[in-house]
Design an enzyme around this catalytic site. Sequence first.
Site, PDB file in Angstrom:
ATOM      1  N   ASP A   1       3.443   9.372  41.164  1.00  0.00           N
ATOM      2  CA  ASP A   1       3.138  10.516  40.298  1.00  0.00           C
ATOM      3  C   ASP A   1       4.357  11.440  40.242  1.00  0.00           C
ATOM      4  O   ASP A   1       4.934  11.785  41.276  1.00  0.00           O
ATOM      5  CB  ASP A   1       1.910  11.261  40.857  1.00  0.00           C
ATOM      6  CG  ASP A   1       1.434  12.376  39.938  1.00  0.00           C
ATOM      7  OD1 ASP A   1       0.346  12.235  39.358  1.00  0.00           O
ATOM      8  OD2 ASP A   1       2.168  13.378  39.790  1.00  0.00           O
TER       9      ASP A   1
ATOM     10  N   ASN B   1       7.363  19.906  31.156  1.00  0.00           N
ATOM     11  CA  ASN B   1       6.977  20.043  29.749  1.00  0.00           C
ATOM     12  C   ASN B   1       7.065  21.496  29.285  1.00  0.00           C
ATOM     13  O   ASN B   1       7.552  21.771  28.186  1.00  0.00           O
ATOM     14  CB  ASN B   1       5.542  19.547  29.540  1.00  0.00           C
ATOM     15  CG  ASN B   1       5.469  18.051  29.367  1.00  0.00           C
ATOM     16  OD1 ASN B   1       6.302  17.456  28.691  1.00  0.00           O
ATOM     17  ND2 ASN B   1       4.471  17.431  29.982  1.00  0.00           N
TER      18      ASN B   1
ATOM     19  N   HIS C   1       7.629  18.962  25.075  1.00  0.00           N
ATOM     20  CA  HIS C   1       6.969  17.661  25.216  1.00  0.00           C
ATOM     21  C   HIS C   1       7.869  16.468  24.890  1.00  0.00           C
ATOM     22  O   HIS C   1       7.755  15.405  25.492  1.00  0.00           O
ATOM     23  CB  HIS C   1       5.712  17.622  24.341  1.00  0.00           C
ATOM     24  CG  HIS C   1       4.464  17.615  25.141  1.00  0.00           C
ATOM     25  ND1 HIS C   1       3.900  18.776  25.641  1.00  0.00           N
ATOM     26  CD2 HIS C   1       3.681  16.602  25.565  1.00  0.00           C
ATOM     27  CE1 HIS C   1       2.824  18.468  26.332  1.00  0.00           C
ATOM     28  NE2 HIS C   1       2.660  17.158  26.295  1.00  0.00           N
TER      29      HIS C   1
ATOM     30  N   ASP D   1       8.584  13.340  27.158  1.00  0.00           N
ATOM     31  CA  ASP D   1       8.412  11.911  26.845  1.00  0.00           C
ATOM     32  C   ASP D   1       9.655  11.102  27.240  1.00  0.00           C
ATOM     33  O   ASP D   1       9.550  10.007  27.813  1.00  0.00           O
ATOM     34  CB  ASP D   1       8.159  11.716  25.343  1.00  0.00           C
ATOM     35  CG  ASP D   1       6.736  12.112  24.944  1.00  0.00           C
ATOM     36  OD1 ASP D   1       5.934  12.419  25.852  1.00  0.00           O
ATOM     37  OD2 ASP D   1       6.438  12.098  23.741  1.00  0.00           O
TER      38      ASP D   1
ATOM     39  N   GLU E   1       1.448  11.074  33.615  1.00  0.00           N
ATOM     40  CA  GLU E   1       2.726  10.920  34.326  1.00  0.00           C
ATOM     41  C   GLU E   1       2.529  10.144  35.618  1.00  0.00           C
ATOM     42  O   GLU E   1       3.224  10.345  36.591  1.00  0.00           O
ATOM     43  CB  GLU E   1       3.394  12.277  34.590  1.00  0.00           C
ATOM     44  CG  GLU E   1       2.465  13.449  34.719  1.00  0.00           C
ATOM     45  CD  GLU E   1       1.626  13.437  35.995  1.00  0.00           C
ATOM     46  OE1 GLU E   1       0.519  12.853  35.937  1.00  0.00           O
ATOM     47  OE2 GLU E   1       2.081  14.013  37.004  1.00  0.00           O
TER      48      GLU E   1
END
Length: 305
Positions: free
Chosen positions: A179, A187, A192, A196, A223
């Site tokens: 994680d 973010n 965002h 990505d 994530e």
Amino acid sequence: MQHWLKDLQRKPKLLLVDDQRINILTLHELFREECDIFMAMNGEQALETCRKSLPDLILLDVHMEGIDGHEVCRRLKKDPETHDIPVIFVTAQGAEEDEVLGLELGAVDFIVKPINPTIVRARVNTHLTLKYQSDLLRSLALLDGLTGVANRRKFDEELGRTWRQSLREKTELSIIMIDIDYFKRYNDHYGHLRGDTCLQSVAGALEAAVNRPYDLLARYGGEEFVCLLPNTHLKGAVVVAERMQACVRALQLEHADSGIGQVVTVSMGVATMTANSTDGAQVLLEAADRQLYKAKQAGRACIRS
Ligand code: GH3
Ligand code: MG
Ligand code: MG
Ligand code: MG
């Protein structure tokens, strides 16, 4: 690239089954340039070769000593490993009821001997194309669109399969849950789109750390990633997790708001089990998740097992 996608770029595999050498040689001559050819001269050989080579198409003679073509087809259709492989019967018995029986057994086509090379070639090409397209669609359906690693569906399928394998063979099965730390802040800070891109980079680094062909890295959601390591004890899985940790660190992805050295880090939980008949694979997943939670509690950017 995922190994099951790479696999689609190979030549098609064609299995020829006939008890007459001359028939096999004729077909071999027709397809030897564009296909990898496997051959069998009786039913037993056909079943064995089929399970080993997993061909894309089988040209199957009906009349053979011992296990005949119909029985071969029946058994292939019963076995989950082989039941999607298309079968074309090639037989001298061209009566309507023979064709009906062949199709009822699950064959995709029916060719009468003596063969007409142009017709056989056309039909074989049609079925190889269909097989390729369905394999391709299946692979794409199992891929995560953003990162290009396996998706959750592929992971769940493989987890079930390897759990059953572990039960049969009494081998250890390991899972690493991964994680990204403080990704919400990433973010919030960078937006965002960069989030990505970060996910893509991390996926690439994790994948670079996995080097056995049967290990599977998947995006579990958001994530979070998960790595399935068949036939691997805890020590071995921890070594892989450490390598993943090193690969992500080597990216040196800036994360101004992470609070951990201003780079993107990951936390990992590792668990190992030999499957038993009372639990499902979920138990192993939960164990890895508990370890991941401990890694987060311990301050993140670390591995717990
Ligand atoms: P922790 O260290 O405890 O894991 O904190 P965290 O912020 O990483 O965890 P949290 O679960 O609070 O937030 C996960 C974030 O991941 C929230 C969500 O915006 C982001 N995320 C999930 N999927 C995607 C995605 O596909 N793209 C982007 N850019 N962000 C995603
Ligand atoms: Mg025959
Ligand atoms: Mg999370
Ligand atoms: Mg997180």
